[in-house]
Design a protein around this motif. Sequence first.
Motif, PDB file in Angstrom:
ATOM      1  N   GLU A  82     -10.027  -8.630  14.103  1.00  0.00           N
ATOM      2  CA  GLU A  82     -10.663  -8.920  13.061  1.00  0.00           C
ATOM      3  C   GLU A  82     -11.472  -7.643  12.536  1.00  0.00           C
ATOM      4  N   ASP A 107      -5.782  -7.317  19.194  1.00  0.00           N
ATOM      5  CA  ASP A 107      -5.339  -8.100  20.275  1.00  0.00           C
ATOM      6  C   ASP A 107      -4.075  -8.182  20.809  1.00  0.00           C
ATOM      7  N   ALA A 165     -16.091  -8.016  23.588  1.00  0.00           N
ATOM      8  CA  ALA A 165     -15.252  -9.261  23.096  1.00  0.00           C
ATOM      9  C   ALA A 165     -13.908  -9.387  23.961  1.00  0.00           C
ATOM     10  N   GLY A 166     -13.704 -10.817  23.799  1.00  0.00           N
ATOM     11  CA  GLY A 166     -12.293 -11.096  24.571  1.00  0.00           C
ATOM     12  C   GLY A 166     -12.556 -11.363  25.987  1.00  0.00           C
ATOM     13  N   ASP A 197      -6.892 -14.519  25.982  1.00  0.00           N
ATOM     14  CA  ASP A 197      -7.232 -13.104  25.454  1.00  0.00           C
ATOM     15  C   ASP A 197      -6.481 -12.414  25.916  1.00  0.00           C
TER      16      ASP A 197
END
Length: 449
Positions: free
Chosen positions: A214, A254, A276-277, A284
């Motif tokens: 994103e 990703d 993140a992740g 993920d």
Amino acid sequence: MQTHHHHHHQEHEHRHIDEDMLSVEEAYRQIMACFGPLEPEEKPLLECLGQTLAAEIRSPLALPPLANSGMDGYAVRRADIGGAGEAQPRRLQVIGLVAAGQVSTQTVASGTAIRIMTGAPVPAGADTVVPFEETDEVERRAAGRTLDEIDIRADLPVGCNVRPAGEDVQPGQLVLEAGTVIRPAEIGVMASLGLERARVIRRPLVSVLSTGDELESLGQPLAGGKIYDSNGFSVAASIIAAGGRPQTLGIARDNLADMRRKLEQVAGSDLLVTSAGVSKGDYDVVKDVLTERGDINFWSVRMRPAKPLAFGMLRDDAGAADMDGTPGKPIPLMGLPGNPVSAMVAFEMFARPAIRAMLGRQRLARPVVEGTLTGPIRNTDGRRVFARVEVARQNGVFYANPTGPQGSNILTSMSRANGLAVCPEDLPVKEAGERVSIIMLDWNEEVDL
Ligand code: AMP
Ligand code: MG
């Protein structure tokens, strides 16, 4: 542990605690065990500002090098001015003048004086300096009389207005200890000793990697569903503020290939900080690639914000691909949560101390003050809450004003905060009016404290 479990709880196979949360202290302890001071480097004096001295400094000289005058006046022998006063001045013959930077070749014999300027070495024979104000120099000048003699109007103690050689520093004296943080004053001290360069602990190189499909880079239009990569910037800025050198790797998508490609670029870093992740339970690719490339733990830390955290060692496979085939040394990886406030708070609690340890700092933590809370901090699930607050001082008392919505995505409330007020994990609420500990994120002149 395993045996114990089977022996006593064979019939209770279901898990009755939802998560194995790590205390903030335990996560901190495990992380900090992996960091210590980096190697020294030698560099020009001014570039050492903010770094830690790697070796003690002993003075190669005396400071001041010679006894010198603390005033503009007359260098005299104290024995010649005993009993001098307004009513009974002592007249001395002025045999010369010495300015700062000169060394007089003359000797002050009994009954004589040498006119001397501030900082000039005190001539042989003299032991005391009489300031102009304690002489008739002004009247002499006004009357057009010569200055080859002078009336001394005060009886001063021996040594008055003389700064002895070595008053500040003796030759060979320990001036700065190893581990001293170099501030402008230390730069000045080293300059006064004539030291052009210093040996300091080098700054860590910290790679920054944002992950997520994103994310959009700054400068690109924002397509539907996308957000700009703010973590890459807040983390890089936090690295600089902590004393490290950031190396921005940009955004990893990703997918396995992109993640792997980005990890090729971390060789030579002292730390990799991702964001993140890393949430528990989420599928993920970040987790998959980190697991394939290193010995990484995915934790839930008993704190809010910033519960998910990854930490471990990344094997330097890029090193193995080098011409000589030698594997590089493992690189510590810290995987921050993705939410922008969580990323910053996790950085604050774990990455900043790690960077400071690498910088050779003794003090790793921010200053903590006790203050009065002006609005409640709610704790819904037994985690330690770090609430964003604006700290102000009134009549010597610190007040912690919560900066509004505390969602971990509300980055502007981080911007309004200069501290994090702590509600302990075992308290369901800290009410307005109660005492709280406040971790001070900045102490600067922009805020009235
Ligand atoms: P994740 O940890 O991947 O589940 O992400 C948690 C939240 O953080 C999501 O809303 C993400 O969109 C957001 N997020 C992740 N990375 C960034 C970033 N680099 N900058 C701003 N927000 C992010
Ligand atoms: Mg994500």
